[in-house]
Design a protein around this motif. Structure first.
Motif, short mmCIF file in Angstrom:
data_model
loop_
_atom_site.label_atom_id
_atom_site.label_comp_id
_atom_site.label_asym_id
_atom_site.label_seq_id
_atom_site.Cartn_x
_atom_site.Cartn_y
_atom_site.Cartn_z
N THR A 23 12.07 27.96 -29.50
CA THR A 23 11.16 27.71 -30.62
C THR A 23 11.43 26.37 -31.31
O THR A 23 10.51 25.60 -31.56
N GLU A 24 12.70 26.08 -31.60
CA GLU A 24 13.03 24.87 -32.36
C GLU A 24 13.20 23.64 -31.48
O GLU A 24 12.76 22.55 -31.84
N VAL A 25 13.85 23.79 -30.33
CA VAL A 25 14.09 22.64 -29.46
C VAL A 25 12.85 22.34 -28.61
O VAL A 25 12.39 21.21 -28.57
N LEU A 26 12.31 23.37 -27.94
CA LEU A 26 11.13 23.14 -27.10
C LEU A 26 9.82 23.24 -27.88
O LEU A 26 8.79 22.79 -27.40
N GLY A 27 9.84 23.85 -29.06
CA GLY A 27 8.66 23.88 -29.92
C GLY A 27 7.59 24.88 -29.54
O GLY A 27 6.43 24.72 -29.92
N VAL A 81 4.47 17.30 -19.71
CA VAL A 81 4.53 16.51 -20.94
C VAL A 81 3.70 15.25 -20.76
O VAL A 81 3.51 14.78 -19.64
N ASP A 82 3.21 14.70 -21.87
CA ASP A 82 2.47 13.44 -21.81
C ASP A 82 3.41 12.24 -21.72
O ASP A 82 3.11 11.26 -21.06
N ASP A 83 4.54 12.31 -22.44
CA ASP A 83 5.48 11.20 -22.51
C ASP A 83 6.89 11.73 -22.24
O ASP A 83 7.51 12.32 -23.13
N ILE A 84 7.39 11.53 -21.03
CA ILE A 84 8.68 12.09 -20.65
C ILE A 84 9.82 11.46 -21.42
O ILE A 84 10.80 12.12 -21.76
N ASP A 85 9.71 10.15 -21.74
CA ASP A 85 10.78 9.50 -22.50
C ASP A 85 10.92 10.11 -23.89
O ASP A 85 12.04 10.36 -24.35
N GLN A 86 9.81 10.37 -24.54
CA GLN A 86 9.82 11.00 -25.86
C GLN A 86 10.38 12.42 -25.78
O GLN A 86 11.20 12.83 -26.61
N ALA A 87 9.98 13.18 -24.76
CA ALA A 87 10.46 14.55 -24.61
C ALA A 87 11.97 14.57 -24.35
O ALA A 87 12.69 15.40 -24.92
N VAL A 88 12.45 13.67 -23.50
CA VAL A 88 13.88 13.60 -23.22
C VAL A 88 14.65 13.22 -24.48
O VAL A 88 15.69 13.81 -24.78
N SER A 89 14.14 12.27 -25.24
CA SER A 89 14.81 11.87 -26.50
C SER A 89 14.94 13.04 -27.45
O SER A 89 15.98 13.22 -28.09
N LYS A 90 13.89 13.86 -27.55
CA LYS A 90 13.95 15.03 -28.43
C LYS A 90 15.01 16.01 -27.94
O LYS A 90 15.79 16.53 -28.74
N LEU A 91 15.03 16.28 -26.64
CA LEU A 91 16.03 17.20 -26.10
C LEU A 91 17.45 16.68 -26.36
O LEU A 91 18.31 17.43 -26.82
N VAL A 92 17.68 15.42 -26.10
CA VAL A 92 19.00 14.82 -26.29
C VAL A 92 19.40 14.88 -27.76
O VAL A 92 20.56 15.15 -28.09
N HIS A 94 18.85 17.15 -29.74
CA HIS A 94 19.27 18.53 -29.99
C HIS A 94 20.53 18.89 -29.18
O HIS A 94 20.90 20.06 -29.11
N GLY A 95 21.13 17.90 -28.55
CA GLY A 95 22.35 18.14 -27.79
C GLY A 95 22.15 18.71 -26.40
O GLY A 95 23.10 19.20 -25.80
N VAL A 96 20.94 18.64 -25.88
CA VAL A 96 20.65 19.16 -24.54
C VAL A 96 20.95 18.07 -23.52
O VAL A 96 20.47 16.94 -23.64
N ALA A 97 21.73 18.41 -22.50
CA ALA A 97 22.02 17.47 -21.42
C ALA A 97 20.81 17.40 -20.49
O ALA A 97 20.30 18.43 -20.05
N VAL A 98 20.35 16.19 -20.22
CA VAL A 98 19.18 15.98 -19.37
C VAL A 98 19.57 15.05 -18.23
O VAL A 98 20.23 14.04 -18.45
N GLU A 99 19.16 15.41 -17.02
CA GLU A 99 19.43 14.56 -15.86
C GLU A 99 18.63 13.26 -15.98
O GLU A 99 17.62 13.20 -16.69
N PRO A 100 19.04 12.22 -15.26
CA PRO A 100 18.26 10.98 -15.26
C PRO A 100 16.82 11.24 -14.78
O PRO A 100 16.59 12.08 -13.91
N ILE A 101 15.89 10.51 -15.34
CA ILE A 101 14.48 10.62 -14.93
C ILE A 101 14.35 10.05 -13.51
O ILE A 101 14.89 9.00 -13.20
N ARG A 102 13.62 10.81 -12.68
CA ARG A 102 13.39 10.40 -11.30
C ARG A 102 11.90 10.26 -11.05
O ARG A 102 11.09 10.73 -11.85
N ILE A 103 11.54 9.66 -9.93
CA ILE A 103 10.14 9.54 -9.52
C ILE A 103 9.95 10.33 -8.24
O ILE A 103 10.68 10.13 -7.26
N ASP A 104 8.97 11.25 -8.25
CA ASP A 104 8.68 12.06 -7.07
C ASP A 104 8.16 11.15 -5.97
O ASP A 104 7.21 10.39 -6.16
#
Length: 130
Positions: A23-27, A81-92, A94-104
């Motif tokens: 609820t709070e981190v992912l909204g 998500v519309d903006d992955i950089d913004q979403a990753v920043s929000k997660l980080v 909140h102390g969430v570890a996120v892997e590096p962004i990759r391109i499929d």
């Protein structure tokens, strides 16, 4: 025949911690929250903006999910998500570890992985509209 996804059910080990995360981190929005006394279990109904729901359960003494090495079954849950950089920043933030962004390599879209409090693998997929 199939028209879409209605809900995804997740069993957590620590209900307050997971409720805060979803609820709070992912909204996600809370639709309903019920304590089922006969099962000693909470059921929290959550909703994403597109109407897809997540049912968060807290069953006592449920075994951990085998994730490493990956087990057969559902591999991960992916969120658009519309903006992955913004979403990753929000997660980080909140102390969430996120892997590096990759391109499929097939779609050219950017994506990354992170985990919920119980180690459930979650993915962010950037949806770029032209």
């Amino acid at each position: 025949m199939l028209k879409g996804t209605h809900h995804i059910a997740i069993i957590c080990s620590d209900y307050p911690r997971s409720k805060h995360f979803y609820t709070e981190v992912l909204g996600l929005s809370v639709l309903a929250e019920n304590f089922r006394e006969a099962r000693d279990s909470y059921k929290l109904d959550l909703e994403l903006p597109d109407g897809t729901q997540i049912e968060l359960f807290s069953f006592p003494s449920s075994p951990p999910r085998p994730s490493f090495p990956e087990a057969q079954g559902l591999r991960h849950l992916a969120f658009v998500v519309d903006d992955i950089d913004q979403a990753v920043s929000k997660l980080v933030s909140h102390g969430v570890a996120v892997e590096p962004i990759r391109i499929d390599e097939y779609t050219g879209k950017r994506y990354t992985f992170f985990q919920d409090p119980d180690g459930l693998p979650l993915e962010l997929c950037e949806e770029v509209t032209l």
